[in-house]
Design a protein around this motif. Sequence first.
Motif, mmCIF file in Angstrom:
data_model
loop_
_atom_site.group_PDB
_atom_site.id
_atom_site.type_symbol
_atom_site.label_atom_id
_atom_site.label_comp_id
_atom_site.label_asym_id
_atom_site.label_seq_id
_atom_site.Cartn_x
_atom_site.Cartn_y
_atom_site.Cartn_z
ATOM 1 N N PHE A 147 8.211 2.062 -2.831
ATOM 2 C CA PHE A 147 7.592 2.729 -1.682
ATOM 3 C C PHE A 147 6.353 1.979 -1.223
ATOM 4 O O PHE A 147 6.174 1.686 -0.033
ATOM 5 N N TYR A 148 5.472 1.644 -2.144
ATOM 6 C CA TYR A 148 4.239 0.943 -1.786
ATOM 7 C C TYR A 148 4.536 -0.452 -1.245
ATOM 8 O O TYR A 148 3.891 -0.914 -0.291
ATOM 9 N N ALA A 149 5.508 -1.122 -1.836
ATOM 10 C CA ALA A 149 5.844 -2.474 -1.389
ATOM 11 C C ALA A 149 6.450 -2.462 0.008
ATOM 12 O O ALA A 149 6.089 -3.278 0.868
ATOM 13 N N GLU A 150 7.372 -1.541 0.243
ATOM 14 C CA GLU A 150 8.061 -1.498 1.530
ATOM 15 C C GLU A 150 7.192 -0.921 2.641
ATOM 16 O O GLU A 150 7.283 -1.348 3.804
ATOM 17 N N THR A 151 6.331 0.034 2.296
ATOM 18 C CA THR A 151 5.535 0.709 3.324
ATOM 19 C C THR A 151 4.270 -0.049 3.682
ATOM 20 O O THR A 151 3.898 -0.133 4.859
ATOM 21 N N PHE A 152 3.619 -0.629 2.679
ATOM 22 C CA PHE A 152 2.324 -1.262 2.915
ATOM 23 C C PHE A 152 2.310 -2.757 2.590
ATOM 24 O O PHE A 152 1.259 -3.392 2.713
ATOM 25 N N GLY A 153 3.432 -3.301 2.174
ATOM 26 C CA GLY A 153 3.472 -4.724 1.859
ATOM 27 C C GLY A 153 2.725 -5.099 0.593
ATOM 28 O O GLY A 153 2.264 -6.241 0.458
ATOM 29 N N VAL A 154 2.593 -4.165 -0.336
ATOM 30 C CA VAL A 154 1.892 -4.445 -1.593
ATOM 31 C C VAL A 154 2.594 -5.573 -2.345
ATOM 32 O O VAL A 154 3.822 -5.557 -2.499
#
Length: 334
Positions: A135-142
Amino acid sequence: MAPSKRKLELVCPAGSAPMLRAAIEGGADSVYCGLRDETNARNFPGLNLDAAELAAAVNWTHEKGGKLLLAINTFARAGDTGEWQRAVDCAARSGVDAVIAADLGVLAYAHSVWPDLRLHLSVQAAAGTPQAIAFYAETFGVKRVVLPRVLSVEEVTRLTRAVDVEIEAFVYGGLCVMAEGRCALSSYAAPGSPNLTGVCSPPDSVRFVESQGMTTARLGDFAIDRHAPGEPAGYPTLCKSRFVIDDKPAYLFEDPVSLNAMDMLAGLKRAGVTAVKVEGRQRGKAYVSRVARAFRQAIDALEAGRPTAPYADMLADLAEGRKETSGAYRKSWR
């Protein structure tokens, strides 16, 4: 993500400019610091950097071949997010190598306003499942996730195989036994908690009272521990306090102890960990210099196929309460 073939990145704390220099000179690949306000979870008096100091620190660190990461890892207050947004702006303009954040709003702001700013997910977000990390990677590019300190090496291995981001894991320093980002225990006895105001057991609420040959540690209005002369003691926090239970003094949650996972570096690398992290921005430059040098030598030994055990003894007297643990990595806190 497959097991990393790269050398483990050593990430060390920097609570001040002198501490930052000591960390890099001691062998750290990266340092992490905070601004002098409530946007970071080590908001102690006398620590952290202002905007001008941050810019100078970034330049010096880059000249030495290192990286500087800025922790903006507390949770923004409802209706008052400006300070956190200004911290992100400051980070981007200073040229930091990454921002470490936990708050969804902070991550959203950074991702939308500064799309080229590299984002790391703070341990305060307590993301420990593939779904949460995705979720964090896909939503915010983490790009990197700092794991909560509740996973075994086997669990870390399964997790890294299921995600496509870099993984950072703590290997040394103070060990919080609470769920990161979810603890408000400090605020019951003193004003503030680490996830909101950036400080657990703030120093201005801590007192030590000498009486009848004993030292009583007080947090706010509460006596939370009592020590005999020469008895090892940690910094007074409620989660590591001692109370009388069934007429016997005992630690309610956990006794003062520090994490030391140096002997697990090889296992963590095999598990797919990209970077290993040292805790302790409030500890000072002598602390970070010794820890950085010890872990630098241990990582170099690991890469050369030599044992890392000889370097663990370099840190024995730095542990909180003079006791060490492998934490949850072996699922046995002691």
